[in-house]
Write an enzyme that holds these catalytic residues in place. Structure first.
Site, mmCIF file in Angstrom:
data_model
loop_
_atom_site.group_PDB
_atom_site.id
_atom_site.type_symbol
_atom_site.label_atom_id
_atom_site.label_comp_id
_atom_site.label_asym_id
_atom_site.label_seq_id
_atom_site.Cartn_x
_atom_site.Cartn_y
_atom_site.Cartn_z
ATOM 1 N N CYS A 98 1.020 -0.755 -0.042
ATOM 2 C CA CYS A 98 -0.067 0.324 -0.001
ATOM 3 C C CYS A 98 0.605 1.035 -0.225
ATOM 4 O O CYS A 98 2.162 1.231 0.715
ATOM 5 C CB CYS A 98 -0.521 0.304 0.701
ATOM 6 S SG CYS A 98 -1.966 1.796 1.423
ATOM 7 N N CYS A 101 0.983 3.453 2.976
ATOM 8 C CA CYS A 101 1.654 3.278 5.044
ATOM 9 C C CYS A 101 1.730 2.032 4.968
ATOM 10 O O CYS A 101 3.028 1.216 5.895
ATOM 11 C CB CYS A 101 0.086 2.365 5.211
ATOM 12 S SG CYS A 101 -0.705 0.928 5.136
ATOM 13 N N CYS A 123 -1.695 -10.376 -7.426
ATOM 14 C CA CYS A 123 -2.064 -11.761 -5.922
ATOM 15 C C CYS A 123 -2.310 -11.081 -4.790
ATOM 16 O O CYS A 123 -0.994 -11.010 -4.164
ATOM 17 C CB CYS A 123 -0.503 -12.921 -6.294
ATOM 18 S SG CYS A 123 -1.727 -14.411 -5.309
HETATM 19 ZN ZN ZN Z 1 -2.603 1.313 3.806
#
Ligand code: ZN
Length: 137
Positions: A98, A101, A123
């Site tokens: 991500c 974060c 995946c």
């Molecule tokens: Zn995140």
């Protein structure tokens, strides 16, 4: 607003359960065919379970039959980070994180021959995602 890139492990442990912490913050992998979104075709948007950023949509999800949710593209290219992962000897992979974060999400594989617009398979561990059911166009 919290900058999730700088949250400590202790703070993550307060926000996440043990299995979420293991996968998201320690680059773990959930067992195949066990995740709640593996075969889901519900219309909606998948957000990062750690920070809530919208990452993937049902419109890019496809049935890869690989044991984990598979997407041929993220919601937008800048929502995820892709970086080289050499943790498996002799089998270089590309890790997907991500972007907001820097939590681990899964891996992306290219050139497997899936009949999708990108020939890429993101995946992603179900446990890294939260599905919000809503119209996607
Ligand atoms: Zn995140």
């Amino acid at each position: 607003m919290t900058d999730f890139r700088f949250i400590s492990d202790d703070q993550w442990r307060e926000r996440l359960n043990a299995e979420e912490f293991r996968v998201l913050r320690r680059a773990g992998t959930e067992a195949p065919h066990t995740g709640e979104y593996t075969d889901t075709d519900t219309e909606g948007v998948y957000s990062c379970r750690a920070c809530g950023t919208e990452l993937f949509r049902s419109t890019e999800k496809f049935a890869a039959h690989c044991g984990w949710p598979a997407f041929f593209s993220p919601l937008a290219g800048d929502r995820v980070i892709e970086r080289e992962d050499t943790s498996l000897p002799g089998r270089p992979r590309v890790e997907v994180l991500c972007a907001a974060c820097e939590s681990h999400l899964g891996h992306v594989f290219t050139g497997e021959g899936y009949d999708t617009p990108t020939d890429r398979r993101y995946c992603i561990n179900s446990i890294c995602l939260t599905l919000e059911e809503k119209p996607v166009s």
